[in-house]
Design a protein around this motif. Structure first.
Motif, PDB file in Angstrom:
ATOM      1  N   UNK A 162     -19.038  16.609  52.408  1.00  0.00           N
ATOM      2  CA  UNK A 162     -18.549  15.626  51.425  1.00  0.00           C
ATOM      3  C   UNK A 162     -18.164  14.297  52.082  1.00  0.00           C
ATOM      4  N   UNK A 163     -17.588  14.356  53.285  1.00  0.00           N
ATOM      5  CA  UNK A 163     -17.182  13.108  53.940  1.00  0.00           C
ATOM      6  C   UNK A 163     -18.394  12.220  54.230  1.00  0.00           C
ATOM      7  N   UNK A 164     -19.496  12.837  54.683  1.00  0.00           N
ATOM      8  CA  UNK A 164     -20.724  12.059  54.917  1.00  0.00           C
ATOM      9  C   UNK A 164     -21.258  11.518  53.594  1.00  0.00           C
ATOM     10  N   UNK A 165     -21.192  12.330  52.547  1.00  0.00           N
ATOM     11  CA  UNK A 165     -21.652  11.881  51.226  1.00  0.00           C
ATOM     12  C   UNK A 165     -20.856  10.663  50.761  1.00  0.00           C
ATOM     13  N   UNK A 166     -19.581  10.646  51.095  1.00  0.00           N
ATOM     14  CA  UNK A 166     -18.720   9.560  50.586  1.00  0.00           C
ATOM     15  C   UNK A 166     -19.176   8.186  51.074  1.00  0.00           C
ATOM     16  N   UNK A 167     -19.816   8.124  52.253  1.00  0.00           N
ATOM     17  CA  UNK A 167     -20.250   6.824  52.786  1.00  0.00           C
ATOM     18  C   UNK A 167     -21.387   6.261  51.931  1.00  0.00           C
ATOM     19  N   UNK A 168     -22.412   7.087  51.689  1.00  0.00           N
ATOM     20  CA  UNK A 168     -23.506   6.640  50.832  1.00  0.00           C
ATOM     21  C   UNK A 168     -23.060   6.461  49.382  1.00  0.00           C
ATOM     22  N   UNK A 169     -22.166   7.329  48.960  1.00  0.00           N
ATOM     23  CA  UNK A 169     -21.608   7.242  47.597  1.00  0.00           C
ATOM     24  C   UNK A 169     -20.961   5.879  47.385  1.00  0.00           C
ATOM     25  N   UNK A 170     -20.159   5.477  48.351  1.00  0.00           N
ATOM     26  CA  UNK A 170     -19.426   4.216  48.228  1.00  0.00           C
ATOM     27  C   UNK A 170     -20.399   3.038  48.230  1.00  0.00           C
ATOM     28  N   UNK A 171     -21.367   3.061  49.141  1.00  0.00           N
ATOM     29  CA  UNK A 171     -22.312   1.938  49.221  1.00  0.00           C
ATOM     30  C   UNK A 171     -23.164   1.863  47.953  1.00  0.00           C
ATOM     31  N   UNK A 193     -28.284 -11.728  51.017  1.00  0.00           N
ATOM     32  CA  UNK A 193     -26.873 -11.324  51.056  1.00  0.00           C
ATOM     33  C   UNK A 193     -26.761 -10.040  51.868  1.00  0.00           C
ATOM     34  N   UNK A 194     -25.811 -10.039  52.829  1.00  0.00           N
ATOM     35  CA  UNK A 194     -25.586  -8.822  53.621  1.00  0.00           C
ATOM     36  C   UNK A 194     -24.148  -8.350  53.420  1.00  0.00           C
ATOM     37  N   UNK A 195     -24.022  -7.141  52.897  1.00  0.00           N
ATOM     38  CA  UNK A 195     -22.710  -6.500  52.840  1.00  0.00           C
ATOM     39  C   UNK A 195     -22.645  -5.518  54.005  1.00  0.00           C
ATOM     40  N   UNK A 196     -21.730  -5.790  54.940  1.00  0.00           N
ATOM     41  CA  UNK A 196     -21.600  -4.912  56.092  1.00  0.00           C
ATOM     42  C   UNK A 196     -20.667  -3.749  55.778  1.00  0.00           C
ATOM     43  N   UNK A 197     -21.100  -2.564  56.205  1.00  0.00           N
ATOM     44  CA  UNK A 197     -20.357  -1.308  56.197  1.00  0.00           C
ATOM     45  C   UNK A 197     -19.044  -1.299  55.456  1.00  0.00           C
ATOM     46  N   UNK A 198     -18.007  -0.984  56.184  1.00  0.00           N
ATOM     47  CA  UNK A 198     -16.697  -1.011  55.558  1.00  0.00           C
ATOM     48  C   UNK A 198     -16.163   0.367  55.220  1.00  0.00           C
ATOM     49  N   UNK A 199     -17.020   1.352  55.202  1.00  0.00           N
ATOM     50  CA  UNK A 199     -16.562   2.724  54.931  1.00  0.00           C
ATOM     51  C   UNK A 199     -16.184   2.914  53.483  1.00  0.00           C
ATOM     52  N   UNK A 257     -16.974  -2.961  60.622  1.00  0.00           N
ATOM     53  CA  UNK A 257     -15.604  -2.432  60.569  1.00  0.00           C
ATOM     54  C   UNK A 257     -14.746  -3.210  59.592  1.00  0.00           C
ATOM     55  N   UNK A 258     -15.006  -4.513  59.495  1.00  0.00           N
ATOM     56  CA  UNK A 258     -14.197  -5.349  58.601  1.00  0.00           C
ATOM     57  C   UNK A 258     -14.732  -5.392  57.171  1.00  0.00           C
ATOM     58  N   UNK A 259     -15.916  -4.822  56.950  1.00  0.00           N
ATOM     59  CA  UNK A 259     -16.493  -4.873  55.604  1.00  0.00           C
ATOM     60  C   UNK A 259     -16.796  -6.286  55.148  1.00  0.00           C
ATOM     61  N   UNK A 260     -17.269  -7.128  56.098  1.00  0.00           N
ATOM     62  CA  UNK A 260     -17.577  -8.531  55.787  1.00  0.00           C
ATOM     63  C   UNK A 260     -18.813  -8.617  54.887  1.00  0.00           C
ATOM     64  N   UNK A 261     -18.809  -9.563  53.962  1.00  0.00           N
ATOM     65  CA  UNK A 261     -20.000  -9.883  53.174  1.00  0.00           C
ATOM     66  C   UNK A 261     -20.451 -11.291  53.523  1.00  0.00           C
ATOM     67  N   UNK A 262     -21.748 -11.441  53.826  1.00  0.00           N
ATOM     68  CA  UNK A 262     -22.295 -12.774  54.123  1.00  0.00           C
ATOM     69  C   UNK A 262     -23.377 -13.112  53.113  1.00  0.00           C
ATOM     70  N   UNK A 263     -23.153 -14.176  52.359  1.00  0.00           N
ATOM     71  CA  UNK A 263     -24.196 -14.729  51.497  1.00  0.00           C
ATOM     72  C   UNK A 263     -24.804 -15.905  52.230  1.00  0.00           C
TER      73      UNK A 263
END
Lengths: 353, 353
Positions: B143-152, B292-298, A288-294
């Protein structure tokens, strides 16, 4: 040779066989070697190697191991098939990596790759770097610890629109602080429960010191990011907070998850610690926060060289981090002392004493 | 109005009061609204909101909630203090965000912000985007579902020296695959236990399909990265493997930790899923590997607009993802159907039926 020897979880100083340099290796005499928290982790957690399939680190409790990987040493002899480009008597250091017939090994973490807590050990000739400095070996030996924070702080590429916070002011946190200041970013917020460590952080350049027993580091960060504890909040709310970059330099369970739960949206986290068993993270909150962890990763060879040269040429002052020195007989007691957060960031073993 | 109403964990279709547009809001008629896994997560996990202090999502089990946040709708009326720039009868969509007197809310996840699983709902006029397309509403609603993968996929900035792997071929994984191909990177490796989902992944452009019941995704990735299952390994070992970028689009416990344990050193992970309770991660292994982990974020609003326009202009073909349509009375059964991994990536609710 005399050495502080780890066996079955206990370190005692006694005489063992001298190491013999193999092809491409140098025999060196240890002049100074810092005690690092990873020495303590290594001796306390023989099980931690189970997840590591790299073969670089082996803790066989039934065999003698000489730890110590933050060293300055003096060349004593050249093994077969060496270029002999570094004369006998020259002071050297290196990334603690030894090329052996059975692969790449971490110096001080395998039976066949002794470290600096003994009179003699081995270096790979291509890895050895000459100490071009008049500084005492005790100070130069800290360069390896500096390289870890140097690498993280450099890779972080903190911008003027970001405020960095360093959680944990042991050697890694302190080297991160020193490098951030050297890179000209800040203000740097430093967090530690221990007053002595906070004072060392100040000596390394930290601008704001936070005791988490007194105030939430994240509230303190917001105060710094908004310019003052009392004012300017509405202004910042309109322009947007500066970005948040958190360096997690503790490694106890719960600290990284605390960062996820407490830090601002979009925070970039550099996780340098890491409890051996791993930990439970609130990944949905991270999402939810869009955190990045390296995660960790250690210094690149280039960053190690840069940090080493900066310490050697005196432009990176490590004196606030260095405590007392001990001889080989005092290593077992000094390892216990190193567990005390009230102590100095580095106790230095000087085997020639 | 007629609506599929969530109350106390159960959805039933009945008549409730029409929503009334407040200041800056539009009243719209739902034309098509996709069923998303996050609708299922939301209805199944009222406790998940407890960690979220944003106030954007509220699941009060004692009050009627109308879900549905992937919609195309038609403007019916303008509320007070609107610019009325979009005429009545125009087809619109938006990021599922409503500005209300009590703050910013997610459409379809609060009692006062009904979604597209009812005849009428509300949009914020500044968020509304006109559907400039002749395509049926059922397709544009994706399109809204596409936007999630698009952004990532866009944020990942995958280079020609990296090989991406998408784990989980639901809507998010599929939209990631489609966007990676659109960006011209690859080969793209797609992983799913379900054969139908793998075929949809192929239709979206995936180059290599992996059934993890048959072969380790990480072994399959290495085969692709080294150029062939049989040859060229020594060559690649000398030049270095391509970089590894993994998109975790499953969200079940253990998947993200499996990535940490299985993936190559230095892997960049985009974690789009995330079980509500979080999970235990082997952070020491992550540290050793420099993960490196980039978590979600929408999606960012910019990425949402880009994805929406690409779907509207027909250049991003979503037809492989779209299954059958249902009317409001069939929503409870369709929500159950959506739990079936054998089904289509999207079932579309058409309230005007």
């Amino acid at each position: 040779m005399r050495a502080a020897v780890l066996r079955n979880g206990v370190v005692e100083t006694r005489t063992i066989a001298d190491p013999t340099p193999g092809p491409g290796q140098l025999l060196v005499r240890s002049l100074a070697c810092g005690i690092c928290a990873s020495d303590l982790h290594f001796m306390d957690h023989p099980e931690a190697g189970a997840d590591d399939d790299s073969g670089m680190s082996t803790y066989d409790t039934d065999v003698d191991i000489v730890m110590g990987h933050e060293y300055v040493a003096e060349v004593v002899d050249h093994g077969p098939r060496t270029e002999r480009r570094i004369p006998v008597g020259t002071r050297v250091s290196s990334l603690p990596i030894l090329f052996t017939a059975t692969g790449v090994k971490i110096i001080g973490q395998n039976p066949e790759t002794p470290g600096g807590f003994g009179e003699y050990f081995l270096l790979s000739e291509p890895m050895a770097r000459v100490v071009r400095s008049e500084l005492p070996a005790e100070l130069v030996s800290v360069a390896d610890a500096i390289s870890v924070g140097w690498s993280a702080a450099t890779r972080a590429q903190v911008t003027p629109r970001e405020v960095p916070m360093v959680i944990g002011c042991g050697a890694i946190g302190l080297s991160t602080i020193g490098t951030l200041k050297r890179l000209g970013v800040g203000p740097v917020v430093a967090v530690d429960f221990n007053a002595a460590r906070r004072e060392t952080a100040r000596a390394m350049g930290a601008d704001v010191l936070v005791d988490p027993a007194e105030v939430s580091p994240y509230a303190a960060w917001r105060d710094v990011a908004t310019g003052s504890p009392d004012g300017a909040r509405d202004l910042v709310a309109a322009a947007g907070l500066p970005g948040s970059v958190v360096f997690e330099c503790v490694g106890l369970p719960g600290v990284l998850d605390g960062v996820i739960m407490g830090a601002e949206r979009g925070t970039r986290v550099f996780s340098m610690g890491g409890p051996p068993a791993g930990e439970h993270l609130h990944t949905l909150t991270a999402k939810r926060k869009g955190i990045n962890i390296q995660f960790g990763g250690g210094p690149s060879p280039e960053h190690w060289d840069q940090a080493f040269e900066a310490v050697c040429d005196g432009s990176y002052d490590v004196t606030p981090m260095v405590g007392h020195s001990v001889g080989l007989d005092e290593v077992p007691a000094a390892l216990d002392d190193a567990r005390d957060a009230d102590g100095p960031a580095r106790i230095i073993v000087v085997p020639t004493r």
